[in-house]
Design an enzyme around this catalytic site. Structure first.
Site, PDB file in Angstrom:
ATOM      1  N   SER A  58       5.453  -5.161 119.455  1.00 16.37           N
ATOM      2  CA  SER A  58       4.469  -4.855 118.443  1.00 16.37           C
ATOM      3  C   SER A  58       5.367  -4.650 117.151  1.00 16.37           C
ATOM      4  CB  SER A  58       3.935  -3.528 118.627  1.00 16.37           C
ATOM      5  OG  SER A  58       3.279  -3.015 117.639  1.00 16.37           O
ATOM      6  N   TYR A 102       4.020   5.037 121.836  1.00 19.35           N
ATOM      7  CA  TYR A 102       3.739   3.710 121.919  1.00 19.35           C
ATOM      8  C   TYR A 102       4.859   2.900 121.109  1.00 19.35           C
ATOM      9  CZ  TYR A 102       1.142  -0.522 120.985  1.00 19.35           C
ATOM     10  OH  TYR A 102       0.880  -2.088 120.521  1.00 19.35           O
TER      11      TYR A 102
END
Ligand code: NDP
Length: 246
Positions: A141, A154
């Site tokens: 990400s 995350y």
């Protein structure tokens, strides 16, 4: 076709980016093993591909389970005779600043996002080595590079994915195995609904993207196709951003 005769395994392929990756790889001739914990939607995604003339099968796989990985990789080898491409895509999101984050949430996010990639990589490397090589594409990400205002476990888990990818590239290049990570920005999937708590936030965030919009799952899938195929034969250990210039 770029992937004629190759077999690919994609995790989290029932929906979102994973389903798009499965469609794009199949359209380029790969035999695709779609895997997910969501069995019904996984079968639907598989049917969509076979209906369009592609070769695909669905296998239920929880990426946090080593026995699941062993079972599914054996089934894929039985059905297709090899495994050339692994796309570690499955992931979960959490929205907490560090001080609000419960330890159990941290552990679960790490388990799915980081440990899941480790287990997939560990299980598939011997198979790829035996075949003389392969390509591993891990979905990290943009949060791994910049941190995140909203999520903590995350972002950290995606940093672990990026570093494990480079480590895999360094350790297994001599076996003909390439490993690269893809770093999406804002992509329109169900997960994005968890990131943007309301339409105002979504609009503001999208306006801040240099290309002025969120990405589509297919736009990530095309980057995965490039890294999975021989078009990227001298690229390993790379981080490819797919984020509209963010
Ligand atoms: P989605 O939530 O739409 O899809 C993720 C899929 O993974 C779901 O089908 C989900 O099933 C599955 N999954 C979750 N946990 C497991 C597990 N333990 N084992 C197997 N499958 C599992 O997400 P996206 O398509 O948006 O995201 C795909 C990847 O891209 C993720 O790694 C995500 O972090 C990354 N990414 C996404 C961005 C975005 O803006 N969308 C931005 C940056 C990165 P279930 O619904 O049951 O959880």
């Amino acid at each position: 076709m770029k992937l004629e005769g190759k077999t690919a395994l994609v995790t989290g392929a029932a929906r979102g980016i994973g389903a798009a990756v499965a469609r794009v790889l199949a359209a380029e001739g790969a035999r695709v093993a779609l895997t997910d914990v969501l069995s019904d939607r996984g079968h639907e995604a598989q049917t969509e591909i076979t209906g369009a003339g592609g070769i695909a099968s669905f296998f239920e796989l929880d990426v946090t389970s080593e026995p699941d990985w062993r079972r599914v990789v054996d089934q894929v080898l039985d059905r297709y005779g090899g495994l050339d491409i692994l796309v570690n895509n499955a992931g979960i999101y959490e929205r907490n600043r560090v001080e609000e984050l419960e330890v159990e949430t941290w552990k679960r996010v790490m388990e799915v996002n980081a440990e899941g990639v480790f287990l997939g990589t560990k299980t598939c490397i011997p198979v790829m080595r035996k075949a003389g090589g392969g390509s591993i594409v891990n979905i990290s990400s943009g949060a791994s590079m910049k941190g995140s205002r909203w999520s903590s476990a995350y972002a950290a888990s995606k940093g672990a994915v990026a570093t494990l990818t480079k480590t895999t590239a360094v350790q297994y290049g001599r076996d003909g195995i390439r490993a690269n990570s893809v770093h999406p920005g804002a992509i329109d999937t169900d997960m994005a609904d968890q990131v943007y708590i309301d339409d105002d936030v979504r609009r503001r965030e999208n306006e801040a993207i240099p290309l002025g919009r969120a990405g589509r799952p297919e736009e990530v899938a095309k980057a995965v196709l490039f890294l999975a195929s021989d078009d990227s034969s001298y690229i390993s250990g790379a981080e490819l951003r797919v984020d509209g210039g963010s």
